[in-house]
Design a protein around this motif. Sequence first.
Motif, PDB file in Angstrom:
ATOM      1  N   LYS A   1       2.255  13.272  31.960  1.00 39.13           N
ATOM      2  CA  LYS A   1       3.453  14.251  32.699  1.00 39.13           C
ATOM      3  C   LYS A   1       3.613  15.484  31.849  1.00 39.13           C
ATOM      4  O   LYS A   1       4.250  16.260  32.262  1.00 39.13           O
ATOM      5  CB  LYS A   1       4.759  13.343  32.760  1.00 39.13           C
TER       6      LYS A   1
ATOM      7  N   TYR B   1       0.374  17.217  36.373  1.00 43.47           N
ATOM      8  CA  TYR B   1       1.292  16.323  37.015  1.00 43.47           C
ATOM      9  C   TYR B   1       1.771  16.759  38.197  1.00 43.47           C
ATOM     10  O   TYR B   1       1.775  15.940  39.230  1.00 43.47           O
ATOM     11  CB  TYR B   1       2.328  16.144  36.044  1.00 43.47           C
ATOM     12  N   SER B   2       2.212  17.960  38.198  1.00 37.17           N
ATOM     13  CA  SER B   2       2.695  18.458  39.425  1.00 37.17           C
ATOM     14  C   SER B   2       1.647  18.654  40.742  1.00 37.17           C
ATOM     15  O   SER B   2       1.845  18.266  41.917  1.00 37.17           O
ATOM     16  CB  SER B   2       3.325  19.804  39.247  1.00 37.17           C
TER      17      SER B   2
ATOM     18  N   TRP C   1      -0.957  16.635  40.898  1.00 40.20           N
ATOM     19  CA  TRP C   1      -1.230  15.146  41.202  1.00 40.20           C
ATOM     20  C   TRP C   1      -0.238  14.903  42.401  1.00 40.20           C
ATOM     21  O   TRP C   1      -0.630  14.254  43.345  1.00 40.20           O
ATOM     22  CB  TRP C   1      -1.494  14.405  40.164  1.00 40.20           C
ATOM     23  N   ASN C   2       0.954  15.229  42.072  1.00 40.22           N
ATOM     24  CA  ASN C   2       2.111  14.633  43.134  1.00 40.22           C
ATOM     25  C   ASN C   2       1.791  15.521  44.424  1.00 40.22           C
ATOM     26  O   ASN C   2       2.392  15.031  45.496  1.00 40.22           O
ATOM     27  CB  ASN C   2       3.588  15.002  42.367  1.00 40.22           C
ATOM     28  N   ASP C   3       1.527  16.919  44.429  1.00 40.93           N
ATOM     29  CA  ASP C   3       1.442  17.433  45.468  1.00 40.93           C
ATOM     30  C   ASP C   3       0.131  17.388  46.307  1.00 40.93           C
ATOM     31  O   ASP C   3       0.124  17.187  47.695  1.00 40.93           O
ATOM     32  CB  ASP C   3       1.580  19.007  45.213  1.00 40.93           C
TER      33      ASP C   3
ATOM     34  N   GLU D   1       3.428   3.242  35.217  1.00 43.64           N
ATOM     35  CA  GLU D   1       3.996   4.569  34.962  1.00 43.64           C
ATOM     36  C   GLU D   1       4.958   4.515  33.840  1.00 43.64           C
ATOM     37  O   GLU D   1       5.740   3.506  33.945  1.00 43.64           O
ATOM     38  CB  GLU D   1       4.768   5.032  36.155  1.00 43.64           C
TER      39      GLU D   1
END
Length: 211
Positions: A44, A50-51, A53-55, A73
């Motif tokens: 993270k 991290y961003s 992966w989330n998107d 997590e």
Amino acid sequence: MRYLDFHNKLDSMHNKDYIENFLVYNSSLVIAGIKPAATITIKKDNKNLYSSWNDFGSQFIESINLKFIELRETFNSIILMIYDESILEKDLNKDSHIEFLTNMGYPSSVDVNYYLNTLKVRYEKYHCPHELGLFLGIPFKDVKDFMECTTKKCLLCGYWKVYNDSNKAQRIFNKYDKVKEYTVQNILEGNSSRDLALSIKNSFYGNAKHI
């Protein structure tokens, strides 16, 4: 030097391109059909990783016909396991695996989703339980010997600690290296992530059996 060039190339990417190439590289052995699964850490504190992966991450994994589960997590990372469901199910259906996993509290009948959910619970409890090796395609005897803190001599240390049949393990390591090198070369040449995933599958999937 080529791997340094690869990491520099990867670090120069952003958002969608970054996460897709990151995932192709780290799951290349699964895409190639040589391993049933691979674990990946999403840190993270790496904002790009991290961003991105989330998107874009889960959509990309689905688009290359693989699946994933979040094993754990924490405040600073996400541990993923990316897998080929058909290969994983075939591996887990081996008699040796069923008996071993049942003795550790897994369901007696193989259902990949139940097995993965049990693995996730045990991963949270034990922080990387030894049986994870079976999900990752490590030979049963080597997983068992490692788990039991065997007095056997470690014959080879590469993608896992080898206690049995080092010649076969070395051949498998060589296959792994070949897929990794192919992936790195294609990323350096600027090939798109989706095209590369298809190319890895076409080049290796039917030509090299996993363990």
